[in-house]
Design a protein around this motif. Structure first.
Motif, PDB file in Angstrom:
ATOM      1  N   ARG A 643       0.831  -1.205   0.000  1.00 51.67           N
ATOM      2  CA  ARG A 643       0.000   0.000   0.000  1.00 51.67           C
ATOM      3  C   ARG A 643       0.866   1.256   0.000  1.00 51.67           C
ATOM      4  O   ARG A 643       0.497   2.271  -0.598  1.00 51.67           O
ATOM      5  CB  ARG A 643      -0.930  -0.007   1.221  1.00 51.67           C
ATOM      6  N   TRP A 644       2.033   1.198   0.654  1.00 51.39           N
ATOM      7  CA  TRP A 644       2.929   2.357   0.653  1.00 51.39           C
ATOM      8  C   TRP A 644       3.419   2.661  -0.758  1.00 51.39           C
ATOM      9  O   TRP A 644       3.462   3.810  -1.186  1.00 51.39           O
ATOM     10  CB  TRP A 644       4.112   2.087   1.585  1.00 51.39           C
ATOM     11  N   ILE A 645       3.753   1.612  -1.519  1.00 50.86           N
ATOM     12  CA  ILE A 645       4.225   1.813  -2.891  1.00 50.86           C
ATOM     13  C   ILE A 645       3.115   2.401  -3.763  1.00 50.86           C
ATOM     14  O   ILE A 645       3.356   3.274  -4.604  1.00 50.86           O
ATOM     15  CB  ILE A 645       4.730   0.488  -3.488  1.00 50.86           C
ATOM     16  N   LEU A 646       1.887   1.933  -3.542  1.00 50.63           N
ATOM     17  CA  LEU A 646       0.770   2.372  -4.375  1.00 50.63           C
ATOM     18  C   LEU A 646       0.188   3.717  -3.932  1.00 50.63           C
ATOM     19  O   LEU A 646      -0.621   4.302  -4.653  1.00 50.63           O
ATOM     20  CB  LEU A 646      -0.336   1.316  -4.360  1.00 50.63           C
ATOM     21  N   SER A 647       0.574   4.196  -2.773  1.00 50.76           N
ATOM     22  CA  SER A 647       0.015   5.443  -2.259  1.00 50.76           C
ATOM     23  C   SER A 647       0.476   6.629  -3.103  1.00 50.76           C
ATOM     24  O   SER A 647       1.445   6.541  -3.860  1.00 50.76           O
ATOM     25  CB  SER A 647       0.435   5.650  -0.803  1.00 50.76           C
ATOM     26  N   ALA A 648      -0.227   7.732  -2.946  1.00 41.98           N
ATOM     27  CA  ALA A 648       0.135   8.958  -3.660  1.00 41.98           C
ATOM     28  C   ALA A 648       1.416   9.538  -3.067  1.00 41.98           C
ATOM     29  O   ALA A 648       1.531   9.703  -1.854  1.00 41.98           O
ATOM     30  CB  ALA A 648      -1.003   9.971  -3.564  1.00 41.98           C
ATOM     31  N   HIS A 649       2.382   9.834  -3.931  1.00 38.73           N
ATOM     32  CA  HIS A 649       3.654  10.425  -3.532  1.00 38.73           C
ATOM     33  C   HIS A 649       3.989  11.562  -4.487  1.00 38.73           C
ATOM     34  O   HIS A 649       3.423  11.680  -5.568  1.00 38.73           O
ATOM     35  CB  HIS A 649       4.781   9.386  -3.562  1.00 38.73           C
ATOM     36  N   ASP A 650       4.968  12.361  -4.099  1.00 39.86           N
ATOM     37  CA  ASP A 650       5.442  13.411  -4.989  1.00 39.86           C
ATOM     38  C   ASP A 650       6.151  12.799  -6.197  1.00 39.86           C
ATOM     39  O   ASP A 650       6.842  11.778  -6.082  1.00 39.86           O
ATOM     40  CB  ASP A 650       6.417  14.336  -4.245  1.00 39.86           C
ATOM     41  N   GLN A 651       5.989  13.445  -7.344  1.00 36.96           N
ATOM     42  CA  GLN A 651       6.682  13.062  -8.588  1.00 36.96           C
ATOM     43  C   GLN A 651       6.465  11.579  -8.928  1.00 36.96           C
ATOM     44  O   GLN A 651       7.362  10.906  -9.416  1.00 36.96           O
ATOM     45  CB  GLN A 651       8.181  13.358  -8.488  1.00 36.96           C
ATOM     46  N   SER A 652       5.269  11.082  -8.638  1.00 36.82           N
ATOM     47  CA  SER A 652       5.006   9.669  -8.929  1.00 36.82           C
ATOM     48  C   SER A 652       4.750   9.469 -10.415  1.00 36.82           C
ATOM     49  O   SER A 652       4.248  10.357 -11.107  1.00 36.82           O
ATOM     50  CB  SER A 652       3.810   9.175  -8.125  1.00 36.82           C
ATOM     51  N   GLY A 653       5.098   8.296 -10.930  1.00 35.13           N
ATOM     52  CA  GLY A 653       4.894   7.973 -12.336  1.00 35.13           C
ATOM     53  C   GLY A 653       4.676   6.486 -12.511  1.00 35.13           C
ATOM     54  O   GLY A 653       5.057   5.666 -11.661  1.00 35.13           O
ATOM     55  N   ARG A 669      14.485   0.926 -21.049  1.00 36.66           N
ATOM     56  CA  ARG A 669      13.825   0.342 -19.892  1.00 36.66           C
ATOM     57  C   ARG A 669      12.514   1.053 -19.581  1.00 36.66           C
ATOM     58  O   ARG A 669      12.356   2.242 -19.865  1.00 36.66           O
ATOM     59  CB  ARG A 669      14.725   0.438 -18.653  1.00 36.66           C
ATOM     60  N   TYR A 670      11.600   0.298 -18.969  1.00 41.00           N
ATOM     61  CA  TYR A 670      10.377   0.874 -18.426  1.00 41.00           C
ATOM     62  C   TYR A 670      10.383   0.644 -16.917  1.00 41.00           C
ATOM     63  O   TYR A 670      10.472  -0.500 -16.461  1.00 41.00           O
ATOM     64  CB  TYR A 670       9.130   0.230 -19.039  1.00 41.00           C
ATOM     65  N   LEU A 671      10.317   1.735 -16.153  1.00 44.26           N
ATOM     66  CA  LEU A 671      10.282   1.638 -14.701  1.00 44.26           C
ATOM     67  C   LEU A 671       8.830   1.471 -14.262  1.00 44.26           C
ATOM     68  O   LEU A 671       7.974   2.294 -14.592  1.00 44.26           O
ATOM     69  CB  LEU A 671      10.883   2.898 -14.071  1.00 44.26           C
ATOM     70  N   ASP A 672       8.552   0.387 -13.519  1.00 45.27           N
ATOM     71  CA  ASP A 672       7.177   0.098 -13.114  1.00 45.27           C
ATOM     72  C   ASP A 672       6.534   1.289 -12.412  1.00 45.27           C
ATOM     73  O   ASP A 672       5.401   1.669 -12.697  1.00 45.27           O
ATOM     74  CB  ASP A 672       7.146  -1.111 -12.177  1.00 45.27           C
ATOM     75  N   ARG A 673       7.297   1.881 -11.481  1.00 49.71           N
ATOM     76  CA  ARG A 673       6.752   3.008 -10.713  1.00 49.71           C
ATOM     77  C   ARG A 673       7.923   3.804 -10.150  1.00 49.71           C
ATOM     78  O   ARG A 673       8.966   3.240  -9.793  1.00 49.71           O
ATOM     79  CB  ARG A 673       5.855   2.500  -9.589  1.00 49.71           C
ATOM     80  N   THR A 674       7.751   5.101 -10.090  1.00 48.21           N
ATOM     81  CA  THR A 674       8.760   5.968  -9.480  1.00 48.21           C
ATOM     82  C   THR A 674       8.058   7.013  -8.627  1.00 48.21           C
ATOM     83  O   THR A 674       6.938   7.429  -8.937  1.00 48.21           O
ATOM     84  CB  THR A 674       9.612   6.685 -10.553  1.00 48.21           C
TER      85      THR A 674
END
Length: 743
Positions: A643-653, A669-674
């Motif tokens: 849930r922490w990874i999926l939560s709203a963060h700054d500069q998320s992509g 490369r494709y980064l799953d999430r940043t």
């Protein structure tokens, strides 16, 4: 016969359902049919209506053009309504503007609803709108006179209109002797209209593009710019024709005609004399372009143009993607300056051709050349800006123009082949009759087929009358009808033409006009052609980035997707499960955790299965694979770290693309999430691998870390190269064991 036909249709339906299931797609009729079934189809209240019963008001526009299926869907929506429950239905339509029989529209349903004053459980009040806010009094009165007579009958509900406007207007119905004279007359009418009001809109309405054969050249010669939707085949546009010739030439070295057309194109620009010299040099044009004796016979300008072309062709051969026809065609066109030979509208058409070529070259070359050229033949050029609009009568519905010209009334529309069977609902009963051919004309099936065919033909004739009504009610001020006929010939016009449908009411309206066909002058000689200068050079923008020491290292498709190959291993099922899992966590992150409680996953089994089918997952194994994906998603949503990874963060992509040129090759490369959190730039990567049975979890985690350590370091280096100055923290999350690994 009917028993056999019914059996065949059941098998066809079963195979259609299997095709839908196999591709995880359905067509629009199936969507409508399933909606009807989910609502209960009038037998009992369906689950969908019990679950979702918030519809309180229905507004149906253009009701005269609804099909039986659409009508049934509307009836299902209101089947549980009560007469005085506060809910309402509003229908708007004109039975004399129903012109979509070819889409299954049946105007009879709307007429019956109007007569009964009821739709389902609701009684309806009927209002006839009489005021015409569009046309001048002259046009309104002419339409009232013509169509009151045409639509007259015991069942007619035609209501004459009352004009709101008071502007002047006119209606002319003219007979000309030849199509050439008609073309000249159309030009004259347009010029007269613009003399009166240069700012007005003018439209030419026809049933088919073939009806413009003599009109378009007349407009062009008169210098009148015209725009039309679905009028000009895209392949007939000069820039597109040049691109298509280039594609054919690149596809087949021995296609002499296409190579000569390429030489004459605006972006190569060889003169007729130089083109002739090249064609005589060798039957294979690419070989002739490199023969010293051929080059010696060319003019200095011709030499420069050929040199420019051969240099571009050599560059394609050296490129790493030189075996990809779509890339090669686009690169050659742009490299030779094709962009400088087109305007914005033409550029859109060229891009459409390149896009189509890409869909037909999955293996690099044309998979099915005939399929590509057939698809190309069905595309139309984008409409250009013009003072005159050209469109079909069907497309003009709902529009208005200052002046409307409807030419070629005598011409027929397209003819349909005799169908395999006719069907029709008569007095509430459904009838279907097969086409027995000529085997047994007097059999009950043949007689029923012929009877239903006569009813269908009558429907088409009635719709043709309504199509005329739609066309003649489009103008604001001026309406001009033209037909090529003898003024005395009252029988002119087949039953499949507008003239045939309207001749009994137009017979006394025609006025003979002498068109001067001699105004159309045909200029002979060799046509000139606009072309780029021989020394035209395509320069890259000043701010373009060119990697150093690339050695022609444009990334190939294989290199672009090496990440997928790296992670898939030999287990195709695991790869698909990972793809589907990644797709869902991407959606969850975009929607926000607040919109994705764990309970929501219980209703997503069908969506997961559909995605797995689309990716080629073995059908028989889908239930087990679906359950595993749902289990991984459930663990992720219940996990603190997930849930922490999926939560709203700054500069998320999501699926952030990072590319770089390293060690002599492209890394893509494709980064799953940043995202940014706690003063660091995090790069989490989802890994759906299962811990092998009998293996210690800690040993499994060490193996995973070892496997992906280098890849995650590449991620770290790539984002740093991209300008990230915060500490970069690559990490892995494994939902199968609910563990988070910071690397």
């Amino acid at each position: 016969m009917m028993e056999h036909l019914t059996l065949i249709m059941r098998y066809l339906m079963a195979n259609l359902m299997l095709a839908f299931d196999g591709s995880a797609t359905v067509d629009f009729p199936e969507v409508a049919q399933r909606a009807i079934l989910s609502l209960g189809a009038g037998v009992e209240i369906g689950d969908a209506l019990l679950d979702e019963d918030r519809v309180c008001h229905l507004l149906v526009d253009e009701t005269q053009d609804t099909s039986p299926g659409q009508y049934k869907l509307l009836l299902c929506l209101v089947q549980a309504w009560e007469p005085d429950d506060g809910r309402s239905i509003f229908m708007c339509g004109d039975p004399y503007q129903s012109i979509y029989l070819f889409r299954g529209a049946t105007v009879g349903q709307f007429i019956e609803t109007e007569k009964q004053g009821r739709f389902g459980p609701k009684e309806m009040e009927v209002y006839h709108l009489r005021v015409n806010f569009r046309s001048s009094p002259a046009i309104v009165e002419w339409n009232n006179k013509i169509y009151s007579e045409l639509f007259a009958g015991p069942t007619s509900s035609f209501v004459p209109s009352v004009p709101f406007r008071s502007n002047p207007g006119q209606v002319t119905v003219e007979a000309l002797l030849t199509p050439l004279a008609e073309g000249v007359r159309v030009v004259s009418l347009i010029q007269d209209a613009f003399k009166v009001d240069p700012s007005q809109s003018v439209a030419i309405l026809v049933r088919a593009r073939s009806h413009l054969k003599f009109i378009l050249p007349a407009l062009k010669q008169a210098g009148i710019q015209a725009s039309g939707t679905d009028i000009d085949p895209i392949a007939e546009s000069d820039p597109v024709a040049e691109v298509v010739s280039m594609i054919k030439a690149l596809w087949h070295q021995a296609d002499k005609t296409s190579w000569l057309a390429l030489l004459r194109s605006a972006f190569v620009g060889l003169s007729w004399e130089d083109t002739l010299a090249v064609s005589r040099g060798h039957s294979v044009i690419p070989a002739a372009l490199r023969m010293p004796e051929v080059l010696a016979s060319l003019t200095p300008e011709g030499n420069a143009r050929v040199m420019r072309l051969t240099e571009a062709l050599d560059g394609l051969e050296k490129a790493s993607r030189g075996d990809e026809l779509a890339w090669k065609a686009r690169a050659l066109w742009m490299g030779l300056g094709g962009m400088s030979t087109v305007d914005q509208t033409e550029l859109g058409d060229v891009k459409t051709v390149f896009k189509l070529l890409g869909t037909h070259t999955a293996t690099g070359d044309l998979d099915n050349p005939q399929a590509f050229f057939n698809a190309l033949a069905n595309l139309y050029a984008s409409p250009k800006a013009g003072v005159v609009q050209i469109m079909t009568l069907h497309k003009a519905k709902g529009l208005e123009f200052g002046t409307v010209i409807i030419p070629s009334l005598q011409k027929n529309g397209g003819r349909d082949d005799t169908p395999l069977f006719h069907w029709r609902t008569i007095n509430g009963r459904f009838f279907l009759a097969p086409n027995m051919g000529t085997e047994d004309d007097m059999s009950p099936e043949s007689r029923l087929f012929n009877y239903l065919g006569s009813r269908v033909k009558a429907d088409h004739h009635d719709e043709l009358e309504r199509l005329g009504y739609v066309g003649t009610t489009r103008p604001i001020s001026n309406l001009h009808l033209l037909a090529c006929k003898d003024i005395e010939d009252e029988d002119k016009g087949s039953s499949n033409s507008l003239l045939g449908a309207l001749k009994r009411v137009l017979a006394n309206e025609f006025v003979g006009v002498d068109g001067d066909a001699d105004q159309l002058e045909v200029v002979g000689g060799v046509p000139s052609k606009a072309r780029l200068d021989a020394d035209h050079f395509v320069e890259l923008p000043a701010d373009s980035f060119i990697p150093a020491a690339t050695n022609e290292a444009v990334p190939t498709e294989n290199e672009l997707h090496d990440e997928l190959r790296e992670g898939e291993g030999n287990d195709y099922r695991a790869k698909v499960e990972g793809i589907v899992y990644h797709r869902f966590v991407e959606i969850i992150a975009k929607d926000g955790l607040v919109n994705w409680p764990v309970s929501k996953l219980s209703g997503k089994g069908q969506a997961v299965a559909a995605l797995m089918r689309r990716e080629g997952y073995p059908i028989k194994d889908i239930p087990a694979g679906r359950d595993r994906v749902l289990r991984l998603l459930t663990t992720t949503l219940e996990s603190e770290k997930g849930r922490w990874i999926l939560s709203a963060h700054d500069q998320s992509g999501q699926e952030v693309q990072v590319s770089g040129y390293r060690n002599g090759r492209w890394v893509h490369r494709y980064l799953d999430r940043t995202f940014v959190a706690d003063g660091a730039y995090w790069i989490p990567d989802w890994k759906t691998a299962e811990c092998p049975e009998g293996m210690d979890v800690e040993a499994f985690l060490r193996a995973i870390t070892s496997r992906y350590q280098q890849k995650m370091e590449e991620y770290r280096a790539a984002v740093i190269d991209a300008g990230i100055t915060l500490p970069v923290k690559p990490c892995l999350y494994l939902p199968a064991v609910d563990r988070f690994l910071e690397l």
